[in-house]
Design an enzyme around this catalytic site. Sequence first.
Site, mmCIF file in Angstrom:
data_model
loop_
_atom_site.group_PDB
_atom_site.id
_atom_site.type_symbol
_atom_site.label_atom_id
_atom_site.label_comp_id
_atom_site.label_asym_id
_atom_site.label_seq_id
_atom_site.Cartn_x
_atom_site.Cartn_y
_atom_site.Cartn_z
ATOM 1 N N CYS A 180 -12.641 -20.345 -3.085
ATOM 2 C CA CYS A 180 -11.875 -21.965 -3.361
ATOM 3 C C CYS A 180 -12.974 -22.659 -3.468
ATOM 4 O O CYS A 180 -14.001 -22.311 -2.979
ATOM 5 C CB CYS A 180 -11.145 -22.166 -2.150
ATOM 6 S SG CYS A 180 -9.632 -21.378 -1.663
ATOM 7 N N GLY A 206 -7.704 -2.518 -7.390
ATOM 8 C CA GLY A 206 -7.274 -1.389 -8.456
ATOM 9 C C GLY A 206 -6.660 -0.369 -7.492
ATOM 10 O O GLY A 206 -6.405 0.780 -8.186
ATOM 11 N N GLY A 234 -6.340 -5.406 -10.651
ATOM 12 C CA GLY A 234 -5.512 -4.148 -11.193
ATOM 13 C C GLY A 234 -6.653 -2.795 -11.415
ATOM 14 O O GLY A 234 -7.745 -3.051 -11.278
ATOM 15 N N GLY A 244 -1.529 -16.761 0.211
ATOM 16 C CA GLY A 244 -2.630 -17.839 0.493
ATOM 17 C C GLY A 244 -2.157 -18.970 1.077
ATOM 18 O O GLY A 244 -1.393 -19.471 0.483
#
EC number: 1.3.-.-
Length: 318
Positions: free
Chosen positions: A135, A249, A222, A52
């Site tokens: 953000c 994931g 994950g 990013g």
Amino acid sequence: MNNVNKKADLSVTVGGLKLNNPVIAASGTFGFGREYSDYMDLNGLGGVSVKGLTLRPRHGNKPPRIAETPAGILNSVGLQNPGVEHFIKEEIPFLRKFNTAIIANIAGNTIEDYCKMAETLQDADIDAIELNVSCPNVKQGGVAFGNTCAGISEVTKRVRAYCKKPLIVKLTPNVTNIKEIAKAAEDAGADSLSLINTILGMAIDIHKRRPILAQNFGGLSGPAVKPVALRMVYEVAHTVKVPVIGMGGISTGEDAVEFLLAGASAVMVGTMNFVNPAACIDVVKGIEKYLELYNISSVMDIIGTLELNDTSTGCGCK
């Protein structure tokens, strides 16, 4: 007669972005590609969504900023990066050595930050921009741009005016209704949508009686988030007309196929890169194996082909 099956066509086009295969290295987990180039052939990737980027260099949050959790990790890195100008001068030339799409992931605390970066990247040798709307908007009390329809609509519309390249909007799952958010981004000009970003979570050190992360909370990613990600990808893919890029994931080719069946036109592999540096390539091979198993000639033929079970005889309870 020759009975040898031809290799399946893995190429896809997602909102104007052409990919050799549907597997993209997810932003924040793959650096700028060079970090993994000693472990794998980057030519085997459909694309790389780079770390990013912010308008100016950023040091990120103080440690601890990573915490392991069952089947995943929490991160609060804070977008540490060298800034968009460094990326253009130093990282793009390296990535251009490889036959893979370059996606610039951009983040900011004001709409003006996003617009300036989109304008700066317009003439850069990249293939697409991915808009990170998770953000905090400092002008709106710190609420993330992607948490409201109005917020995501405004930032997408404003950036669209500066961005002539394919524009991907990356959706946060930390919302009440992901379908409304997705539709707002589509209506504001997104060429495609990527989801999900991390789920807000927490880990506690019971001996210190304090959160493990210095910032208290972090983003969970994950295998633990995969069921949530699959559900959201399915919902969004059946709500909007623009293509969807699924993530959350994905560890194997079978995981990726689930997302494709649910309606994703491409996938991103993130946290698994930390466990297996060649994870993206293994996922590509896994998709190929699945297509070969069912004698399917093109990956496009399985996208969105999931058939839901008949629930008409159920009680209607969730």
